[in-house]
Design a protein around this motif. Structure first.
Motif, PDB file in Angstrom:
ATOM      1  N   ALA A 189     -16.377   2.979  14.909  1.00 48.30           N
ATOM      2  CA  ALA A 189     -15.758   3.197  16.222  1.00 48.30           C
ATOM      3  C   ALA A 189     -16.226   2.169  17.253  1.00 48.30           C
ATOM      4  CB  ALA A 189     -16.058   4.611  16.714  1.00 48.30           C
ATOM      5  N   LYS A 190     -17.367   1.541  16.984  1.00 45.64           N
ATOM      6  CA  LYS A 190     -17.903   0.536  17.916  1.00 45.64           C
ATOM      7  C   LYS A 190     -17.374  -0.864  17.625  1.00 45.64           C
ATOM      8  CE  LYS A 190     -22.260   3.126  18.284  1.00 45.64           C
ATOM      9  NZ  LYS A 190     -23.691   3.126  17.900  1.00 45.64           N
ATOM     10  N   GLU A 191     -16.658  -1.016  16.510  1.00 49.17           N
ATOM     11  CA  GLU A 191     -16.149  -2.327  16.111  1.00 49.17           C
ATOM     12  C   GLU A 191     -14.665  -2.457  16.457  1.00 49.17           C
ATOM     13  OE1 GLU A 191     -18.134  -4.607  15.111  1.00 49.17           O
ATOM     14  OE2 GLU A 191     -19.898  -3.500  14.397  1.00 49.17           O
ATOM     15  N   ASN A 192     -14.196  -3.684  16.521  1.00 53.28           N
ATOM     16  CA  ASN A 192     -12.794  -3.946  16.847  1.00 53.28           C
ATOM     17  C   ASN A 192     -11.953  -3.855  15.570  1.00 53.28           C
ATOM     18  OD1 ASN A 192     -10.557  -4.641  18.413  1.00 53.28           O
ATOM     19  ND2 ASN A 192     -10.864  -6.832  18.076  1.00 53.28           N
ATOM     20  N   VAL A 193     -11.850  -2.629  15.043  1.00 58.63           N
ATOM     21  CA  VAL A 193     -11.115  -2.410  13.797  1.00 58.63           C
ATOM     22  C   VAL A 193      -9.748  -1.797  14.092  1.00 58.63           C
ATOM     23  CG1 VAL A 193     -13.229  -2.090  12.433  1.00 58.63           C
ATOM     24  CG2 VAL A 193     -12.063  -0.086  13.388  1.00 58.63           C
ATOM     25  N   THR A 194      -8.871  -1.878  13.095  1.00 59.79           N
ATOM     26  CA  THR A 194      -7.601  -1.147  13.120  1.00 59.79           C
ATOM     27  C   THR A 194      -7.614  -0.178  11.954  1.00 59.79           C
ATOM     28  OG1 THR A 194      -6.489  -3.113  13.967  1.00 59.79           O
ATOM     29  CG2 THR A 194      -5.097  -1.330  13.135  1.00 59.79           C
ATOM     30  N   SER A 195      -7.407   1.099  12.229  1.00 66.98           N
ATOM     31  CA  SER A 195      -7.353   2.108  11.179  1.00 66.98           C
ATOM     32  C   SER A 195      -5.924   2.651  11.103  1.00 66.98           C
ATOM     33  CB  SER A 195      -8.333   3.245  11.477  1.00 66.98           C
ATOM     34  OG  SER A 195      -8.336   4.179  10.424  1.00 66.98           O
ATOM     35  N   PHE A 196      -5.269   2.398   9.979  1.00 70.33           N
ATOM     36  CA  PHE A 196      -3.880   2.818   9.802  1.00 70.33           C
ATOM     37  C   PHE A 196      -3.850   4.275   9.344  1.00 70.33           C
ATOM     38  CE2 PHE A 196      -3.983  -1.746   9.518  1.00 70.33           C
ATOM     39  CZ  PHE A 196      -2.863  -2.148  10.222  1.00 70.33           C
ATOM     40  N   THR A 197      -2.952   5.049   9.912  1.00 69.88           N
ATOM     41  CA  THR A 197      -3.037   6.514   9.776  1.00 69.88           C
ATOM     42  C   THR A 197      -2.106   7.111   8.730  1.00 69.88           C
ATOM     43  OG1 THR A 197      -1.420   6.800  11.555  1.00 69.88           O
ATOM     44  CG2 THR A 197      -3.751   6.774  12.183  1.00 69.88           C
ATOM     45  N   HIS A 198      -1.077   6.359   8.286  1.00 72.49           N
ATOM     46  CA  HIS A 198      -0.109   6.924   7.338  1.00 72.49           C
ATOM     47  C   HIS A 198       0.063   5.979   6.153  1.00 72.49           C
ATOM     48  CE1 HIS A 198       0.982   9.159  11.050  1.00 72.49           C
ATOM     49  NE2 HIS A 198       1.188  10.127  10.193  1.00 72.49           N
ATOM     50  N   VAL A 199      -0.904   6.011   5.235  1.00 71.31           N
ATOM     51  CA  VAL A 199      -0.901   5.108   4.084  1.00 71.31           C
ATOM     52  C   VAL A 199      -0.877   5.937   2.799  1.00 71.31           C
ATOM     53  CG1 VAL A 199      -2.066   3.190   2.942  1.00 71.31           C
ATOM     54  CG2 VAL A 199      -2.254   3.455   5.432  1.00 71.31           C
ATOM     55  N   LYS A 200       0.109   5.690   1.950  1.00 71.76           N
ATOM     56  CA  LYS A 200       0.246   6.437   0.700  1.00 71.76           C
ATOM     57  C   LYS A 200      -0.285   5.620  -0.476  1.00 71.76           C
ATOM     58  CE  LYS A 200       1.990   9.986   0.814  1.00 71.76           C
ATOM     59  NZ  LYS A 200       1.388  11.292   1.204  1.00 71.76           N
ATOM     60  N   SER A 201      -0.930   6.310  -1.391  1.00 74.82           N
ATOM     61  CA  SER A 201      -1.515   5.644  -2.555  1.00 74.82           C
ATOM     62  C   SER A 201      -0.483   5.459  -3.662  1.00 74.82           C
ATOM     63  CB  SER A 201      -2.693   6.462  -3.081  1.00 74.82           C
ATOM     64  OG  SER A 201      -2.234   7.681  -3.642  1.00 74.82           O
ATOM     65  N   CYS A 202      -0.839   4.599  -4.629  1.00 72.43           N
ATOM     66  CA  CYS A 202      -0.014   4.368  -5.827  1.00 72.43           C
ATOM     67  C   CYS A 202      -0.119   5.517  -6.816  1.00 72.43           C
ATOM     68  CB  CYS A 202      -0.507   3.110  -6.552  1.00 72.43           C
ATOM     69  SG  CYS A 202       0.435   1.644  -6.204  1.00 72.43           S
ATOM     70  N   GLY A 203      -1.288   6.120  -6.850  1.00 73.87           N
ATOM     71  CA  GLY A 203      -1.543   7.176  -7.829  1.00 73.87           C
ATOM     72  C   GLY A 203      -2.563   8.150  -7.295  1.00 73.87           C
ATOM     73  N   THR A 204      -2.989   9.076  -8.152  1.00 70.98           N
ATOM     74  CA  THR A 204      -3.970  10.088  -7.742  1.00 70.98           C
ATOM     75  C   THR A 204      -5.266   9.968  -8.529  1.00 70.98           C
ATOM     76  OG1 THR A 204      -3.112  11.715  -9.307  1.00 70.98           O
ATOM     77  CG2 THR A 204      -2.137  11.707  -7.094  1.00 70.98           C
TER      78      THR A 204
END
Length: 338
Positions: free
Chosen positions: A55-70
């Motif tokens: 949270a202290k770094e200049n990151v981007t966290s993407f919120t809706h990412v689907k995986s290829c598999g389980t």
């Protein structure tokens, strides 16, 4: 294997980009996460503070990412494929993967594994396994913490061909991460933020709150590890142009509808098993090299993405030109030059 191995991206080359200053070679650390579910990251709105350092770094966290598999076995080869999930499942041949194309382009490529192996993805690139090292500072009970990869990275990079490193380097770090059911084993005592935690590998024997505590502690430790990767990358800015990309292979069920762990058939798998975190950190120099603006990425963080985008997004980020690249699957492309 489905049919003979096909070469891929042999026409790949690194695009020369005028940046207005002497360009230090790009250095991308691609952290391959393990069993991390997006909804337990406070960066994505989780009520518990599981990401105090990121949270202290200049990151981007993407919120809706689907995986290829389980599962790792299903997701990992699919993540590094150019085909996307549907194309990969219906393929008639095996193909070289993202790492091969990066290597064809001229980059130095290294796979560091702190887990059960690369599932064939590092077969043609330099690789090292840290999971069974005997380093008491990082390892106990036959298992090493993910931070051991940071302890080894410089020595392993030094072994790569100098002429390739002069063009740039991509390092994959394959985490032990949140591998269950023994979540409690993944985290040293000083990072056990949430207690009491489940210490039974038969999760149904534990109170659900204790399972979630043990799991959330693994996310806190991943936060520590990723923060460590960023701090290490910052120390490399005198000689490199650094960036980090983190994405997990699949998620995890923690007792929702009485389902635990992962690996259900994709068609019936709950979102907890198929929604994964994806986090980027770009140094100012890397923003200039890639022409990708972090503010723009942050404005697009809620757009739907999937593992289908990874192959093409990494090639775009690393300025690799090849006929197998598909711009429409490059999630960084929308932020180029913004």
């Amino acid at each position: 294997p489905r049919g003979p191995m096909q070469s891929l991206g042999t026409d790949a080359r690194i695009e020369v980009r005028a940046t207005g200053s002497a360009q230090r070679p790009p250095l991308l650390v691609f952290v391959l996460g393990e069993t991390a579910r997006s909804q337990n990251f406070s960066l994505n709105g989780y009520a518990r503070n599981t990401n105090p350092l990121l949270a202290k770094e200049n990151v981007t966290s993407f919120t809706h990412v689907k995986s290829c598999g389980t599962s790792t076995a299903a997701s990992l080869p699919c993540m590094f494929s150019h085909l996307g999930r549907n194309g990969f499942e219906n393929r008639s041949n095996e193909f070289e993967n993202l790492l091969d194309v990066l290597q064809h382009a001229g980059y130095a490529v290294l796979w560091i594994d702190n887990q059960s192996g690369c599932k064939g993805q590092c077969a043609r690139v330099p690789s090292v396994n840290t999971s069974n090292l005997k380093l008491p500072e990082y390892c106990e009970d036959g298992e090493c913490r993910d931070t051991v990869m940071l302890a080894r990275v410089e020595a392993e990079l030094a072994k790569l061909p100098a002429e390739r490193r002069a063009r740039g380097t991509v390092v994959v770090m394959h985490q032990m991460g949140s591998h269950g059911p023994a979540y409690f084993k993944r985290v040293p005592a000083s990072f056990k933020t949430f207690t009491p935690e489940c210490t039974d590998t038969s999760l149904s024997q534990c109170d659900r709150a204790q399972i979630v505590n043990a799991y959330d502690n693994t996310i806190v430790f991943t936060d520590h590890f990723l923060s460590g990767v960023i701090h290490w990358l910052k120390t490399q800015e005198k000689t490199s142009t650094p960036a980090m990309l983190y994405v997990a292979d699949h998620g995890e069920s923690l007792g929702e509808k009485n389902i635990y762990l992962h690996g259900l058939p994709y068609s019936v798998a709950p979102p907890e098993q198929t929604t994964v975190p994806l986090i980027t950190w770009l140094s100012p120099g890397f923003e200039q090299f890639s022409r990708v603006n972090t503010r723009c990425l942050q404005a697009n963080r809620d757009k739907p993405l999937s593992h289908d985008h990874l192959f093409h997004s990494v090639l775009g980020l690393m300025a690799v030109k090849t006929t197998v690249y598909q711009r429409e699957r490059d999630f960084f492309a929308a932020c180029e030059g913004r």
